[in-house]
Design a protein around this motif. Sequence first.
Motif, PDB file in Angstrom:
ATOM      1  N   ASN A 103      -2.924 -26.617 -26.874  1.00  0.00           N
ATOM      2  CA  ASN A 103      -3.782 -25.822 -25.999  1.00  0.00           C
ATOM      3  C   ASN A 103      -4.964 -26.677 -25.544  1.00  0.00           C
ATOM      4  OD1 ASN A 103      -5.598 -25.702 -28.252  1.00  0.00           O
ATOM      5  ND2 ASN A 103      -4.380 -23.988 -29.029  1.00  0.00           N
ATOM      6  N   ASP A 104      -5.654 -26.171 -24.551  1.00  0.00           N
ATOM      7  CA  ASP A 104      -6.667 -26.982 -23.877  1.00  0.00           C
ATOM      8  C   ASP A 104      -8.071 -26.586 -24.313  1.00  0.00           C
ATOM      9  OD1 ASP A 104      -7.733 -28.883 -22.177  1.00  0.00           O
ATOM     10  OD2 ASP A 104      -7.833 -27.497 -20.484  1.00  0.00           O
ATOM     11  N   GLY A 146     -13.340 -22.758 -28.518  1.00  0.00           N
ATOM     12  CA  GLY A 146     -11.975 -22.577 -29.005  1.00  0.00           C
ATOM     13  C   GLY A 146     -11.846 -22.069 -30.415  1.00  0.00           C
ATOM     14  N   GLN A 157      -8.565 -21.003 -31.977  1.00  0.00           N
ATOM     15  CA  GLN A 157      -7.465 -21.976 -31.939  1.00  0.00           C
ATOM     16  C   GLN A 157      -7.727 -23.201 -32.821  1.00  0.00           C
ATOM     17  OE1 GLN A 157      -7.837 -22.607 -27.768  1.00  0.00           O
ATOM     18  NE2 GLN A 157      -6.561 -20.884 -27.193  1.00  0.00           N
ATOM     19  N   TRP A 158      -8.824 -23.191 -33.580  1.00  0.00           N
ATOM     20  CA  TRP A 158      -9.173 -24.385 -34.363  1.00  0.00           C
ATOM     21  C   TRP A 158      -8.091 -24.781 -35.362  1.00  0.00           C
ATOM     22  CZ3 TRP A 158     -14.920 -22.864 -35.693  1.00  0.00           C
ATOM     23  CH2 TRP A 158     -15.722 -23.110 -34.566  1.00  0.00           C
ATOM     24  N   THR A 216      -4.293 -25.833 -33.238  1.00  0.00           N
ATOM     25  CA  THR A 216      -4.172 -26.824 -32.168  1.00  0.00           C
ATOM     26  C   THR A 216      -3.407 -28.057 -32.630  1.00  0.00           C
ATOM     27  OG1 THR A 216      -6.237 -26.106 -31.151  1.00  0.00           O
ATOM     28  CG2 THR A 216      -5.460 -28.295 -30.576  1.00  0.00           C
ATOM     29  N   ASP A 217      -2.434 -28.478 -31.843  1.00  0.00           N
ATOM     30  CA  ASP A 217      -1.676 -29.702 -32.097  1.00  0.00           C
ATOM     31  C   ASP A 217      -2.517 -30.889 -31.626  1.00  0.00           C
ATOM     32  OD1 ASP A 217       0.092 -31.767 -32.329  1.00  0.00           O
ATOM     33  OD2 ASP A 217       1.527 -31.030 -30.846  1.00  0.00           O
TER      34      ASP A 217
END
Length: 528
Positions: free
Chosen positions: A406-407, A446, A449-450, A453-454
Motif C-alpha cells: 500500500n502507498d 498510515g 496499515q503499519w 505493509t509489505d
Amino acid sequence: MNNTNVLIIGSGMAALQLAKRLHCHTNVIILTKSTLKDNNSYLAQGGIAAAIGKQDSPIKHYIDTIEAGRNHNNREQVLEMTKAAPVLIKKLREDGCLFDQDHSGSLQLGMEGAHSEKRIVHSGGDGTGRKIIDYFSESLSDNIHVLENMFVYELLVDPLYNYCYGVKAKNQDGVIQNFYADHIVLATGGAGQLFNFTSNARTVTGDGIALAYRAGAEITDMEFIQFHPTLLSKNGNGCGLVSEAVRGEGAILITEDETPIMEGIHPLKDLAPRHIVSQTIYDYLKNGKIVYLDISMIRQFSERFPTITGLCKKNGMDLSSGKLPVVPGSHFLMGGIRVDSYGRTNIQQLYAIGEVASTGIHGANRLASNSLLEGLYLGARLAERIESMNRKPTVLPSNFSKGIVNDIISTLPTIEQIQCSMMENVGIVRQEKGLRKQKEWLEKFGYSQWKTTDLDGVSIGDINRLYMVITSWLMTTSALKRTESRGGHYRTDYPFEDDANWLGKRIIHRQMGIEVEQNEQIEAAFAT
C-alpha cells in the motif's frame, strides 16, 4: 541461504558480550545497519557501575538503582545485576580489557549522580565505551562473522506456532537477503534520534522496537525516556555529550551571573537524578537563560576528560573560560521490547538485550553507568541460556506470508519533522494537549496499515522513517496513558508520583492494543 546458530542484530556492548561469551563451536552472525562501531556503546563516556570499593556493596548499588528508578524496577533483576557487576569487571580484566588504575594498581573508582559511593570503573578516562568496544571487536573469534551495512527490516515469524526463524535484511544497494537461525537476538539500541536534541549515535532511531512491534512482540515502558542534563551547546543546539562524571568531579551548573541552579532543588544538588537536573535546566532555558557547567575547580581537566576536551576544541569552545554552555537532550530509553531475565520475548526463539529491551532493571529512570553494565550482564546471561539448550535445526514454515502493498510511504513526514515535533510534544516536559496533538499527527501516516505493509520494495531510508513514526507513536501513546509523573516521564498536568494508581503498573503494547498490567516482577509473566 544464510543459516547460523545465533543471529545478532546490532553491534553494541550487549551484542558483542553475547557473541564473545558463546562457545567457539557456536556459529554466530552479527548484522549491523552501519559499521561495527557506529553505536551508542562506542560513544559512552561514562563507565561501568560496580560495587568494588571497600565501603561499597551490591546492596548499596541496588538501593541507589531502585531510588533512581523511582520504585518501578524489577527488584530481583536489579539485585542479581548488582551482585554480578564485580564479577563481570573481574572477568573483563582477566581477559585483557584494561581499566584505569591508581598508583597502587587498584581500579580508579569515580562518582556520578545519584550514586552513594564511588563505584564507576573507567577505561581511557572518559572513553570507556570506545575502549571496551575496541577490545571486544579486536578479540572476536573465527566463529563470529560480522556483516556491516545490513539493515534488518522484517522478522520472519511463524504465526501458527509463534516462533521467529529468521530475518529479512537489505544491503546498501537495496538487495534483499534472508538469514535463518536457531536464535535471533535484537540488540539494536534505543531511540534517541527521535528527538532533535540527543546524545545518541546517528544510527539510533528506534527501528528495532518498531521491527519487533510489527512482528507481534510486546513493547513496554515507552513513556520513560531519560534526558541527559548536559549536552555541549553551540548556538543553542546540542553537539555532543558532557559526561555526568564531570559533575561527579565537582563541576556545578550555573547561570551567566554564576548563580548555582541546583541549590535548594534536591539534597544531592548537581548530582541529583538526571530527570530532576534536566527539568531544572529546561526551566531556565525556557525563561531565556543560558546554563553553563562550571568546570573551573577540576584540575587537569583535559587529562581527565580527553574526549570532552576534543569535543570542545572541535566546536571552538575555550576551556580556559572554565564554563561550558549546556542543554539537555534525549539520552537513554528505559522501555523497549518486553523481556524476561534471559532476554526472552513473548515470541519463541526471539530475544532482546541492551537498550532495545525492557528488563525492568532501570525502572522509570536509569542510574548513571548502569547501561554498559546491563549490556554485559544480559549478554552473559543469554549466552549461558543458549549454550544450555539442546541444539536442534530450525524448521522453516512451508508458506511465507506476504504483507499488503500500500502507498503510505509517500505520505511520511521528514526525519526533521519527526524530531522537532517529538521534542516539542513528548520531550522533557509533557501535558495532555501536546501528547494528543502528537498522537493524532502520527496516526495520519498510515496508522491502520503499519503492521501489514509489505516493505520489500521500499527503500532503507523510507523504512527507517516509517519505523521512527511507529516508535514515536509507541512513546506518545504510553506517555498519554500514564497520568502521573515518575522518573523520566514528567507531566505538568500530573506533576506528582501517584503510587495509589500507578505503582508497579506497566503500560504494554500488544497486538490487540494497549493495556495496563499490574505486575512489578516482569519475570512472572513468562514461562520458565
